[in-house]
Design a protein around this motif. Sequence first.
Motif, short mmCIF file in Angstrom:
data_model
loop_
_atom_site.label_atom_id
_atom_site.label_comp_id
_atom_site.label_asym_id
_atom_site.label_seq_id
_atom_site.Cartn_x
_atom_site.Cartn_y
_atom_site.Cartn_z
N GLU A 46 21.61 -8.11 -65.44
CA GLU A 46 22.40 -8.08 -66.67
C GLU A 46 22.53 -9.49 -67.26
OE1 GLU A 46 23.73 -5.74 -69.36
OE2 GLU A 46 22.85 -4.97 -67.50
N ARG A 47 22.71 -10.49 -66.40
CA ARG A 47 22.85 -11.87 -66.86
C ARG A 47 21.58 -12.36 -67.52
NH1 ARG A 47 26.61 -14.52 -62.14
NH2 ARG A 47 28.31 -13.09 -62.49
N TRP A 48 20.45 -11.85 -67.06
CA TRP A 48 19.18 -12.24 -67.69
C TRP A 48 19.13 -11.72 -69.12
CZ3 TRP A 48 14.60 -14.92 -66.49
CH2 TRP A 48 14.66 -15.65 -65.31
N GLU A 49 19.82 -10.63 -69.38
CA GLU A 49 19.88 -10.08 -70.74
C GLU A 49 20.89 -10.84 -71.59
OE1 GLU A 49 17.65 -7.88 -71.60
OE2 GLU A 49 17.00 -7.85 -69.51
N GLU A 50 21.89 -11.44 -70.93
CA GLU A 50 22.97 -12.12 -71.67
C GLU A 50 22.63 -13.54 -72.08
OE1 GLU A 50 26.31 -11.95 -69.07
OE2 GLU A 50 26.55 -9.79 -69.32
N GLU A 51 21.44 -13.99 -71.71
CA GLU A 51 21.00 -15.33 -72.09
C GLU A 51 21.90 -16.43 -71.54
OE1 GLU A 51 18.30 -17.73 -72.97
OE2 GLU A 51 18.06 -15.58 -73.19
N ARG A 52 21.97 -16.46 -70.22
CA ARG A 52 22.70 -17.52 -69.52
C ARG A 52 21.71 -18.37 -68.75
NH1 ARG A 52 27.90 -15.27 -66.34
NH2 ARG A 52 28.37 -13.44 -67.56
N GLU A 53 22.24 -19.42 -68.10
CA GLU A 53 21.37 -20.21 -67.25
C GLU A 53 20.96 -19.35 -66.06
OE1 GLU A 53 22.95 -23.35 -64.80
OE2 GLU A 53 21.18 -24.58 -65.16
N ALA A 54 19.69 -19.41 -65.74
CA ALA A 54 19.18 -18.59 -64.66
C ALA A 54 18.15 -19.39 -63.86
CB ALA A 54 18.55 -17.32 -65.22
N VAL A 55 17.70 -18.78 -62.78
CA VAL A 55 16.65 -19.38 -61.96
C VAL A 55 15.54 -18.34 -61.83
CG1 VAL A 55 16.05 -20.26 -59.67
CG2 VAL A 55 18.25 -20.86 -60.69
N GLY A 56 14.32 -18.80 -61.97
CA GLY A 56 13.18 -17.90 -61.81
C GLY A 56 12.20 -18.47 -60.81
N VAL A 57 11.49 -17.59 -60.13
CA VAL A 57 10.42 -18.01 -59.24
C VAL A 57 9.14 -17.37 -59.76
CG1 VAL A 57 9.55 -18.06 -56.87
CG2 VAL A 57 12.03 -18.11 -57.29
N LEU A 101 6.36 -21.61 -58.34
CA LEU A 101 7.12 -22.53 -59.20
C LEU A 101 8.56 -22.06 -59.28
CD1 LEU A 101 4.62 -22.46 -62.22
CD2 LEU A 101 4.45 -23.86 -60.17
N VAL A 102 9.48 -22.95 -58.98
CA VAL A 102 10.90 -22.64 -59.14
C VAL A 102 11.34 -23.25 -60.48
CG1 VAL A 102 13.22 -22.88 -58.20
CG2 VAL A 102 11.27 -22.60 -56.65
N VAL A 103 11.84 -22.39 -61.34
CA VAL A 103 12.17 -22.79 -62.71
C VAL A 103 13.64 -22.50 -62.98
CG1 VAL A 103 11.50 -22.50 -65.12
CG2 VAL A 103 9.83 -22.09 -63.32
N ARG A 104 14.31 -23.46 -63.62
CA ARG A 104 15.73 -23.27 -63.92
C ARG A 104 15.97 -23.57 -65.40
NH1 ARG A 104 20.64 -25.54 -60.28
NH2 ARG A 104 22.32 -24.59 -61.47
N GLY A 105 16.74 -22.71 -66.04
CA GLY A 105 17.02 -22.92 -67.46
C GLY A 105 17.55 -21.64 -68.07
N MET A 106 17.57 -21.60 -69.41
CA MET A 106 18.02 -20.40 -70.07
C MET A 106 17.00 -19.28 -69.82
SD MET A 106 20.85 -21.39 -71.05
CE MET A 106 21.54 -20.18 -72.16
N ALA A 107 17.52 -18.08 -69.63
CA ALA A 107 16.67 -16.95 -69.25
C ALA A 107 15.47 -16.78 -70.17
CB ALA A 107 17.51 -15.68 -69.22
N ARG A 108 15.71 -16.88 -71.48
CA ARG A 108 14.61 -16.66 -72.44
C ARG A 108 13.50 -17.70 -72.25
NH1 ARG A 108 16.61 -16.65 -78.37
NH2 ARG A 108 17.93 -15.06 -77.44
N LYS A 109 13.91 -18.94 -72.00
CA LYS A 109 12.93 -20.00 -71.82
C LYS A 109 12.10 -19.77 -70.56
CE LYS A 109 12.20 -24.95 -71.77
NZ LYS A 109 12.79 -26.29 -71.68
N ILE A 110 12.78 -19.35 -69.49
CA ILE A 110 12.06 -19.08 -68.23
C ILE A 110 11.03 -17.98 -68.45
CG2 ILE A 110 12.29 -18.22 -65.87
CD1 ILE A 110 15.00 -19.61 -65.72
N ARG A 111 11.44 -16.93 -69.15
CA ARG A 111 10.50 -15.84 -69.44
C ARG A 111 9.30 -16.34 -70.23
NH1 ARG A 111 13.10 -10.49 -68.81
NH2 ARG A 111 15.21 -10.79 -69.33
N ARG A 112 9.57 -17.22 -71.21
CA ARG A 112 8.50 -17.75 -72.05
C ARG A 112 7.51 -18.56 -71.20
NH1 ARG A 112 11.23 -20.88 -75.86
NH2 ARG A 112 10.15 -22.76 -75.24
N ILE A 113 8.06 -19.40 -70.33
CA ILE A 113 7.21 -20.22 -69.46
C ILE A 113 6.36 -19.31 -68.56
CG2 ILE A 113 7.23 -21.85 -67.52
CD1 ILE A 113 9.86 -23.03 -68.77
N ALA A 114 7.01 -18.31 -67.96
CA ALA A 114 6.30 -17.39 -67.07
C ALA A 114 5.19 -16.64 -67.81
CB ALA A 114 7.27 -16.41 -66.43
#
Length: 138
Positions: A46-57, A101-114
């Motif tokens: 849900e937080r990934w939908e809310e556009e908060r800071e997140a972590v992605g792998v 790759l461990v990526v940290r930032g706003m959810a939308r940006k992480i998705r874009r990078i991925a």
Amino acid sequence: MKGIVRFGVSMDQALLSAFDKVLSKKGYKNRSEGIRDLIRDKLVEERWEEEREAVGVITLVYDHEVRALPEILTDLQHRFHTAMVSTLHVHLDEHNCLEVLVVRGMARKIRRIADRLISTKGVKHGKLTMTTTGRGLS
Ligand code: NI
């Protein structure tokens, strides 16, 4: 047990039996921890939908002999360097590489990078695992 709330849940016997089988297969010692993990997973999602800071792998598997591919992937990682926390490179065999790759930032940006990395021509398999900074999650 301050702060702990017990609640009853009504459900179909077959559904509960199927859930218990899954919990047992996964090694859960009790139903409560299984339910807590399901809830946490839903909250993270849900937080990934809310556009908060997140972590992605992000995992990438590619052939390093494909022309210019390692350079392209490295350039992309440098372009997004502010979000890159850590990278791990494994030489799987003579040709194939795995990058984690461990990526940290706003959810939308992480998705874009991925998306950008995974869609790069020559990447055989790529996956984004969406997780959390852990803040605000008990
Ligand atoms: Ni390699």
